[in-house]
Write a protein that holds these residues in place. Sequence first.
Motif, PDB file in Angstrom:
ATOM      1  N   ALA A  60      -3.665  10.517  -2.658  1.00 52.89           N
ATOM      2  CA  ALA A  60      -4.188   9.256  -3.076  1.00 52.89           C
ATOM      3  C   ALA A  60      -3.735   8.140  -2.537  1.00 52.89           C
ATOM      4  O   ALA A  60      -2.682   8.201  -1.842  1.00 52.89           O
ATOM      5  CB  ALA A  60      -3.685   9.361  -4.802  1.00 52.89           C
ATOM      6  N   TYR A  88      -2.996   3.872  -2.954  1.00 53.33           N
ATOM      7  CA  TYR A  88      -2.894   2.896  -3.830  1.00 53.33           C
ATOM      8  C   TYR A  88      -2.822   1.532  -2.974  1.00 53.33           C
ATOM      9  O   TYR A  88      -2.224   1.274  -2.016  1.00 53.33           O
ATOM     10  CB  TYR A  88      -1.562   2.810  -4.416  1.00 53.33           C
ATOM     11  CG  TYR A  88      -1.586   3.824  -6.016  1.00 53.33           C
ATOM     12  CD1 TYR A  88      -1.832   3.380  -7.073  1.00 53.33           C
ATOM     13  CD2 TYR A  88      -1.186   4.872  -5.476  1.00 53.33           C
ATOM     14  CE1 TYR A  88      -1.805   4.374  -7.842  1.00 53.33           C
ATOM     15  CE2 TYR A  88      -1.307   5.876  -6.599  1.00 53.33           C
ATOM     16  CZ  TYR A  88      -1.523   5.682  -7.734  1.00 53.33           C
ATOM     17  OH  TYR A  88      -1.567   6.547  -8.972  1.00 53.33           O
ATOM     18  N   TYR A 104      -4.308  -3.144  -8.669  1.00 52.38           N
ATOM     19  CA  TYR A 104      -4.334  -2.336  -7.326  1.00 52.38           C
ATOM     20  C   TYR A 104      -5.689  -1.649  -7.390  1.00 52.38           C
ATOM     21  O   TYR A 104      -6.321  -1.931  -8.595  1.00 52.38           O
ATOM     22  CB  TYR A 104      -3.470  -1.309  -7.037  1.00 52.38           C
ATOM     23  CG  TYR A 104      -3.167  -0.446  -8.193  1.00 52.38           C
ATOM     24  CD1 TYR A 104      -4.152   0.632  -8.605  1.00 52.38           C
ATOM     25  CD2 TYR A 104      -2.172  -0.277  -9.296  1.00 52.38           C
ATOM     26  CE1 TYR A 104      -3.998   1.448  -9.703  1.00 52.38           C
ATOM     27  CE2 TYR A 104      -1.956   0.536 -10.348  1.00 52.38           C
ATOM     28  CZ  TYR A 104      -2.961   1.591 -10.462  1.00 52.38           C
ATOM     29  OH  TYR A 104      -2.684   2.090 -11.409  1.00 52.38           O
ATOM     30  N   SER A 105      -6.356  -1.242  -6.307  1.00 49.58           N
ATOM     31  CA  SER A 105      -7.419  -0.257  -6.154  1.00 49.58           C
ATOM     32  C   SER A 105      -6.644   0.854  -5.994  1.00 49.58           C
ATOM     33  O   SER A 105      -6.157   0.923  -4.813  1.00 49.58           O
ATOM     34  CB  SER A 105      -8.746  -0.613  -5.648  1.00 49.58           C
ATOM     35  OG  SER A 105      -9.233  -1.260  -6.281  1.00 49.58           O
ATOM     36  N   MET A 106      -6.939   2.184  -6.714  1.00 51.46           N
ATOM     37  CA  MET A 106      -6.452   3.475  -6.203  1.00 51.46           C
ATOM     38  C   MET A 106      -7.307   4.480  -6.100  1.00 51.46           C
ATOM     39  O   MET A 106      -8.638   4.248  -6.954  1.00 51.46           O
ATOM     40  CB  MET A 106      -5.534   3.883  -6.882  1.00 51.46           C
ATOM     41  CG  MET A 106      -5.576   4.573  -8.383  1.00 51.46           C
ATOM     42  SD  MET A 106      -6.281   5.934  -8.627  1.00 51.46           S
ATOM     43  CE  MET A 106      -4.998   7.249  -7.693  1.00 51.46           C
ATOM     44  N   GLU A 152       0.959  -1.185  -0.029  1.00 54.01           N
ATOM     45  CA  GLU A 152       0.251  -0.072  -0.005  1.00 54.01           C
ATOM     46  C   GLU A 152       0.806   1.304  -0.064  1.00 54.01           C
ATOM     47  O   GLU A 152       1.911   1.294   0.718  1.00 54.01           O
ATOM     48  CB  GLU A 152      -0.713  -0.124   1.265  1.00 54.01           C
ATOM     49  CG  GLU A 152      -1.795   1.232   1.750  1.00 54.01           C
ATOM     50  CD  GLU A 152      -2.642   0.988   2.842  1.00 54.01           C
ATOM     51  OE1 GLU A 152      -2.931  -0.318   3.055  1.00 54.01           O
ATOM     52  OE2 GLU A 152      -2.827   1.842   3.372  1.00 54.01           O
ATOM     53  N   TRP A 176      -8.624   8.923  -5.008  1.00 52.18           N
ATOM     54  CA  TRP A 176      -8.154  10.258  -4.773  1.00 52.18           C
ATOM     55  C   TRP A 176      -9.232  10.685  -3.421  1.00 52.18           C
ATOM     56  O   TRP A 176     -10.398  10.362  -3.657  1.00 52.18           O
ATOM     57  CB  TRP A 176      -8.167  11.296  -5.713  1.00 52.18           C
ATOM     58  CG  TRP A 176      -7.283  11.299  -6.743  1.00 52.18           C
ATOM     59  CD1 TRP A 176      -7.133  10.666  -7.863  1.00 52.18           C
ATOM     60  CD2 TRP A 176      -5.850  11.647  -6.393  1.00 52.18           C
ATOM     61  NE1 TRP A 176      -5.986  10.680  -8.436  1.00 52.18           N
ATOM     62  CE2 TRP A 176      -5.152  11.426  -7.484  1.00 52.18           C
ATOM     63  CE3 TRP A 176      -5.317  12.617  -5.327  1.00 52.18           C
ATOM     64  CZ2 TRP A 176      -3.732  11.929  -7.511  1.00 52.18           C
ATOM     65  CZ3 TRP A 176      -3.899  13.096  -5.398  1.00 52.18           C
ATOM     66  CH2 TRP A 176      -3.061  12.464  -6.538  1.00 52.18           C
TER      67      TRP A 176
END
Length: 355
Positions: free
Chosen positions: A300, A302, A276-278, A232, A280
């Motif tokens: 943000a 990640y 990944y999921s990212m 992460e 903002w």
Amino acid sequence: MSSIFNPKEHQHIRFNPLKGEWVLVSAHRMKRPWKGQVEKPSEEVARHDPKNPLCPGATRPNGKVNPDYTSTFVFDNDFPALLKNTVEPGEPEHPLLKAASAEGTCQVMCFHPWSDITLPLMSLEEIKTVIDKWAELIIDLGSQFRWVQVFENKGAVMGCSNPHPHCQVWASNFMPNEPRVKDQLQREYYIKEKVPMLVEYLKVELEKGERIVVENDKWVALVPWWAAWPYETMLLPKRHVLRLQDLTEDERKALADIMKRLLTKYDNLFETSFPYSMGWHGAPTGDSAKEDNSHWQLHALYLPPLLRSATVKKFMVGYEMLAQPQRDLTAEQAAEKLRNLPDVHYKVQSQENNS
Ligand code: H2U
């Protein structure tokens, strides 16, 4: 066992002040053998598939035809989880059966006309165009909605439904749980300490240095002290910035640079297109923008699932679902591994070696 605390050897819990939650760190667990699920390696994708609904010129299942776009392309999600005009739930029959209105809108944003490219392989100018489009969307949707969530699911293992490079934007009239708790905890910290939590946090991290992955003159990518997912990272501007659209031209260019470098390192870690999921998180919008949001700092996140290799991921299951997150390597170990990886993408490196 030695009596001197060594975070790599001695399990402990770390506090996440943005969530008000603890994470169990038990680095010695990486030594255990793995006989569980192995993911499929990511497959090669064709540059253009006229049957792919995200490609330029393709006809989507609802009959709409995509333009022959050459840069980014945004369209209303054909299967939205949030709609604008809906019927509100009435008064609850019992206080334990509470419901509230949920209005919103969902959009899809393609990053590039090619399906076989990903952000780390795009040029800095192309990444900057994505950043500018994100900012435009947050301004546009943020004028109507309290929360605009920009997020990218990358890779089938993260539930990404289409290999074409894209993200989603969901805007809502309510604050979803993650930002709602963050809003409250950052506010409480600001009232008490008179400084935004993440501004103070970055100062501490820059002094320590051991969790920094990559840095330029405007941005820092680090593995947070309280990271739950193995690799992460958090991306933070060096200046106090409330929202993505407040970034200056130079900060946007520097953001494109740090994104490219961070995502290249991610891909280089296991020589795979790193899933990944990212998303903002910045100060809330809509009616909430009228309030003082000085406690917020744009960032943000990640959240990649891979742990041991391109095919073995971390499962956030039993203990994590029923007790609290647990991680198998320390944040410092993860940061060191990522930091030491080259800034040149392994695919570019192998092209150079072959030429
Ligand atoms: P994900 O890969 O993160 O699932 O995002 C793809 C989105 O694209 C998904 O939300 C939408 C899906 O609803 N979509 C359309 O709106 N139209 C289509 O024809 C295909 C996919």
